[in-house]
Write an enzyme that holds these catalytic residues in place. Structure first.
Site, PDB file in Angstrom:
ATOM      1  N   LYS A  13       0.834  -1.212   0.000  1.00  0.00           N
ATOM      2  CA  LYS A  13       0.000   0.000   0.000  1.00  0.00           C
ATOM      3  C   LYS A  13       0.872   1.267   0.000  1.00  0.00           C
ATOM      4  CE  LYS A  13      -2.043  -1.094   3.847  1.00  0.00           C
ATOM      5  NZ  LYS A  13      -1.343  -2.359   4.155  1.00  0.00           N
ATOM      6  N   ARG A  88      -9.690   1.285   8.363  1.00  0.00           N
ATOM      7  CA  ARG A  88      -9.456  -0.142   8.616  1.00  0.00           C
ATOM      8  C   ARG A  88     -10.603  -0.781   9.361  1.00  0.00           C
ATOM      9  NH1 ARG A  88      -3.171  -1.420   9.262  1.00  0.00           N
ATOM     10  NH2 ARG A  88      -2.565   0.495   8.322  1.00  0.00           N
ATOM     11  N   ARG A 127      11.992  -5.591   4.336  1.00  0.00           N
ATOM     12  CA  ARG A 127      11.714  -4.162   4.152  1.00  0.00           C
ATOM     13  C   ARG A 127      12.669  -3.275   4.955  1.00  0.00           C
ATOM     14  NH1 ARG A 127       5.811  -1.878   5.256  1.00  0.00           N
ATOM     15  NH2 ARG A 127       6.100  -2.878   7.267  1.00  0.00           N
ATOM     16  N   ARG A 160      11.482  -1.603  10.537  1.00  0.00           N
ATOM     17  CA  ARG A 160      10.407  -1.189  11.432  1.00  0.00           C
ATOM     18  C   ARG A 160      10.321  -2.140  12.618  1.00  0.00           C
ATOM     19  NH1 ARG A 160       5.064   0.171   7.963  1.00  0.00           N
ATOM     20  NH2 ARG A 160       4.129  -1.049   9.640  1.00  0.00           N
ATOM     21  N   ARG A 171      -0.123  -8.849  13.454  1.00  0.00           N
ATOM     22  CA  ARG A 171      -0.727  -7.896  12.505  1.00  0.00           C
ATOM     23  C   ARG A 171      -1.586  -8.640  11.491  1.00  0.00           C
ATOM     24  NH1 ARG A 171       4.478  -5.265  10.466  1.00  0.00           N
ATOM     25  NH2 ARG A 171       3.189  -4.125   8.978  1.00  0.00           N
TER      26      ARG A 171
HETATM   27  P1  AP5 Z   1       4.864  -1.587   1.722  1.00  0.00           P
HETATM   28  O1  AP5 Z   1       4.538  -0.717   0.552  1.00  0.00           O
HETATM   29  O2  AP5 Z   1       5.631  -1.001   2.845  1.00  0.00           O
HETATM   30  O3  AP5 Z   1       3.531  -2.334   2.227  1.00  0.00           O
HETATM   31  P2  AP5 Z   1       2.303  -1.793   3.086  1.00  0.00           P
HETATM   32  O4  AP5 Z   1       1.077  -2.423   2.548  1.00  0.00           O
HETATM   33  O5  AP5 Z   1       2.336  -0.294   3.170  1.00  0.00           O
HETATM   34  O6  AP5 Z   1       2.647  -2.453   4.459  1.00  0.00           O
HETATM   35  P3  AP5 Z   1       2.582  -1.855   5.945  1.00  0.00           P
HETATM   36  O7  AP5 Z   1       3.354  -2.809   6.802  1.00  0.00           O
HETATM   37  O8  AP5 Z   1       2.978  -0.419   5.975  1.00  0.00           O
HETATM   38  O9  AP5 Z   1       1.076  -1.984   6.239  1.00  0.00           O
HETATM   39  P4  AP5 Z   1       0.450  -1.998   7.612  1.00  0.00           P
HETATM   40  O10 AP5 Z   1      -0.965  -1.845   7.265  1.00  0.00           O
HETATM   41  O11 AP5 Z   1       0.787  -3.174   8.425  1.00  0.00           O
HETATM   42  O12 AP5 Z   1       1.192  -0.844   8.418  1.00  0.00           O
HETATM   43  P5  AP5 Z   1       0.885   0.696   8.662  1.00  0.00           P
HETATM   44  O13 AP5 Z   1       2.157   1.430   8.614  1.00  0.00           O
HETATM   45  O14 AP5 Z   1      -0.227   1.145   7.807  1.00  0.00           O
HETATM   46  O15 AP5 Z   1       5.648  -2.861   1.121  1.00  0.00           O
HETATM   47  C1  AP5 Z   1       6.182  -3.860   1.975  1.00  0.00           C
HETATM   48  C2  AP5 Z   1       7.540  -4.323   1.422  1.00  0.00           C
HETATM   49  O16 AP5 Z   1       7.317  -5.006   0.172  1.00  0.00           O
HETATM   50  C3  AP5 Z   1       8.539  -3.196   1.103  1.00  0.00           C
HETATM   51  O17 AP5 Z   1       9.826  -3.643   1.395  1.00  0.00           O
HETATM   52  C4  AP5 Z   1       8.365  -2.956  -0.414  1.00  0.00           C
HETATM   53  O18 AP5 Z   1       9.575  -2.491  -1.003  1.00  0.00           O
HETATM   54  C5  AP5 Z   1       8.021  -4.359  -0.898  1.00  0.00           C
HETATM   55  N1  AP5 Z   1       7.078  -4.368  -2.020  1.00  0.00           N
HETATM   56  C6  AP5 Z   1       5.972  -3.595  -2.164  1.00  0.00           C
HETATM   57  N2  AP5 Z   1       5.306  -3.923  -3.299  1.00  0.00           N
HETATM   58  C7  AP5 Z   1       6.018  -4.932  -3.876  1.00  0.00           C
HETATM   59  C8  AP5 Z   1       5.842  -5.694  -5.079  1.00  0.00           C
HETATM   60  N3  AP5 Z   1       4.790  -5.519  -5.887  1.00  0.00           N
HETATM   61  N4  AP5 Z   1       6.765  -6.659  -5.355  1.00  0.00           N
HETATM   62  C9  AP5 Z   1       7.822  -6.861  -4.524  1.00  0.00           C
HETATM   63  N5  AP5 Z   1       8.034  -6.176  -3.384  1.00  0.00           N
HETATM   64  C10 AP5 Z   1       7.147  -5.207  -3.066  1.00  0.00           C
HETATM   65  O19 AP5 Z   1       0.364   0.656  10.164  1.00  0.00           O
HETATM   66  C11 AP5 Z   1       1.259   0.418  11.242  1.00  0.00           C
HETATM   67  C12 AP5 Z   1       0.486   0.332  12.542  1.00  0.00           C
HETATM   68  O20 AP5 Z   1      -0.157   1.595  12.801  1.00  0.00           O
HETATM   69  C13 AP5 Z   1      -0.655  -0.695  12.548  1.00  0.00           C
HETATM   70  O21 AP5 Z   1      -0.165  -1.957  12.924  1.00  0.00           O
HETATM   71  C14 AP5 Z   1      -1.610  -0.108  13.585  1.00  0.00           C
HETATM   72  O22 AP5 Z   1      -1.168  -0.395  14.887  1.00  0.00           O
HETATM   73  C15 AP5 Z   1      -1.461   1.392  13.359  1.00  0.00           C
HETATM   74  N6  AP5 Z   1      -2.455   1.906  12.379  1.00  0.00           N
HETATM   75  C16 AP5 Z   1      -2.212   2.390  11.127  1.00  0.00           C
HETATM   76  N7  AP5 Z   1      -3.350   2.772  10.515  1.00  0.00           N
HETATM   77  C17 AP5 Z   1      -4.348   2.512  11.415  1.00  0.00           C
HETATM   78  C18 AP5 Z   1      -5.760   2.674  11.353  1.00  0.00           C
HETATM   79  N8  AP5 Z   1      -6.379   3.168  10.252  1.00  0.00           N
HETATM   80  N9  AP5 Z   1      -6.474   2.315  12.441  1.00  0.00           N
HETATM   81  C19 AP5 Z   1      -5.879   1.832  13.559  1.00  0.00           C
HETATM   82  N10 AP5 Z   1      -4.547   1.631  13.669  1.00  0.00           N
HETATM   83  C20 AP5 Z   1      -3.788   1.978  12.602  1.00  0.00           C
HETATM   84 MG    MG Z   2       2.578   1.105   4.719  1.00  0.00          MG
END
Ligand code: AP5
Ligand code: MG
Length: 219
Positions: A13, A88, A127, A160, A171
């Site tokens: 994402k 979410r 990552r 991270r 997660r």
């Molecule tokens: P990346 O693009 O970083 O993936 P992502 O989907 O953004 O993964 P996240 O881990 O950021 O999602 P998340 O939902 O767990 O965490 P968030 O930060 O939102 O890609 C991942 C890896 O793959 C990278 O190394 C990239 O280079 C590689 N890659 C990408 N695409 C690829 C492809 N096509 N092919 C090969 N490699 C690829 O949330 C963190 C925490 O915050 C949550 O756990 C929660 O506690 C809190 N939080 C955030 N939002 C909310 C909410 N709305 N409500 C409540 N709590 C929340």
């Molecule tokens: Mg992300």
């Protein structure tokens, strides 16, 4: 335009939201990035968010919704935004609808990016993030030109805290989009499923094609 990127952790994402925001000139609103910034600043919000993030759980709706509403009140969000990792929960989705409705706007499309657990675990374990600009790298799929250094800003690359295998498992247990959340968008024909397993460019192409299709009908 107001776009939403939904999907389990690690499906790409953040990677895709940055590219699409740049391509379409949209503001990128990533709740995970906002919480990580608050943690870095050691603010009250950051300390609260950290207690949930460290366990792989969602931060409570009330706190998350208030943070996003404050952000979309800023002038730079008036013309549109791409939401990454928000909403979410059904409650967050309803709050976003209401906040946009008050501004005479609406969600134009919800893009649901999927990938298998095996792919997700491989992506998260390789990552690296820049601690300066937040750019996302991967050991195999998107390596930096120089080890541990950001190509763009020369910042230091870090892993991270919540990418440790035990937290990733939690997660994946707590943070897949719920059936109700997907139905909220599917029932009104706003949901498009995108296969996130292709390479980064292929996924960007599919996302942009889906966005192009609905652009003509944007309210
Ligand atoms: P990346 O693009 O970083 O993936 P992502 O989907 O953004 O993964 P996240 O881990 O950021 O999602 P998340 O939902 O767990 O965490 P968030 O930060 O939102 O890609 C991942 C890896 O793959 C990278 O190394 C990239 O280079 C590689 N890659 C990408 N695409 C690829 C492809 N096509 N092919 C090969 N490699 C690829 O949330 C963190 C925490 O915050 C949550 O756990 C929660 O506690 C809190 N939080 C955030 N939002 C909310 C909410 N709305 N409500 C409540 N709590 C929340
Ligand atoms: Mg992300």
């Amino acid at each position: 335009m107001y776009l939403i990127l939904l999907g389990p952790p690690g499906t790409g994402k953040g990677t895709q939201a940055k590219r699409i925001a740049e391509r379409l000139g949209l503001l990128h609103i990533a709740t995970g990035d906002m919480f990580r910034e608050a943690v870095q600043q050691d603010s009250e919000l950051g300390r609260l968010a950290k207690s949930y993030m460290d366990r792989g759980e969602l931060v409570p709706d009330e706190v998350t919704i208030a943070m996003v509403e404050e952000r979309i009140d800023q002038p730079d969000a008036r013309e549109g935004a791409i939401f990454d990792g928000y909403p979410r929960t059904l409650e967050q989705a309803r709050a976003l609808d209401e906040a946009l409705r008050r501004r005479d706007k609406a969600v134009d499309i919800a893009l649901h990016v999927t990938a298998s657990d095996d792919v997700i675990v491989r992506r998260l374990s390789g990552r690296w993030l820049c601690d300066g600009c937040g750019e996302i790298y991967h050991e195999q799929h998107r390596p930096p030109k120089q080890e541990s250094k950001c190509d763009g800003c020369d910042g230091q690359l870090k892993q991270r805290a919540d990418d440790k295998p035990a937290v990733v498992r939690e997660r994946l247990r707590h943070q897949r989009p719920s059936v109700e959340l997907l139905a909220h968008y599917r029932d009104r024909d706003d949901l498009v499923d995108i296969d996130g397993e292709g390479d980064i460019d292929a996924v960007t192409r599919d996302l942009l094609a889906a966005i192009e299709k609905i652009k003509a009908t944007v309210r």
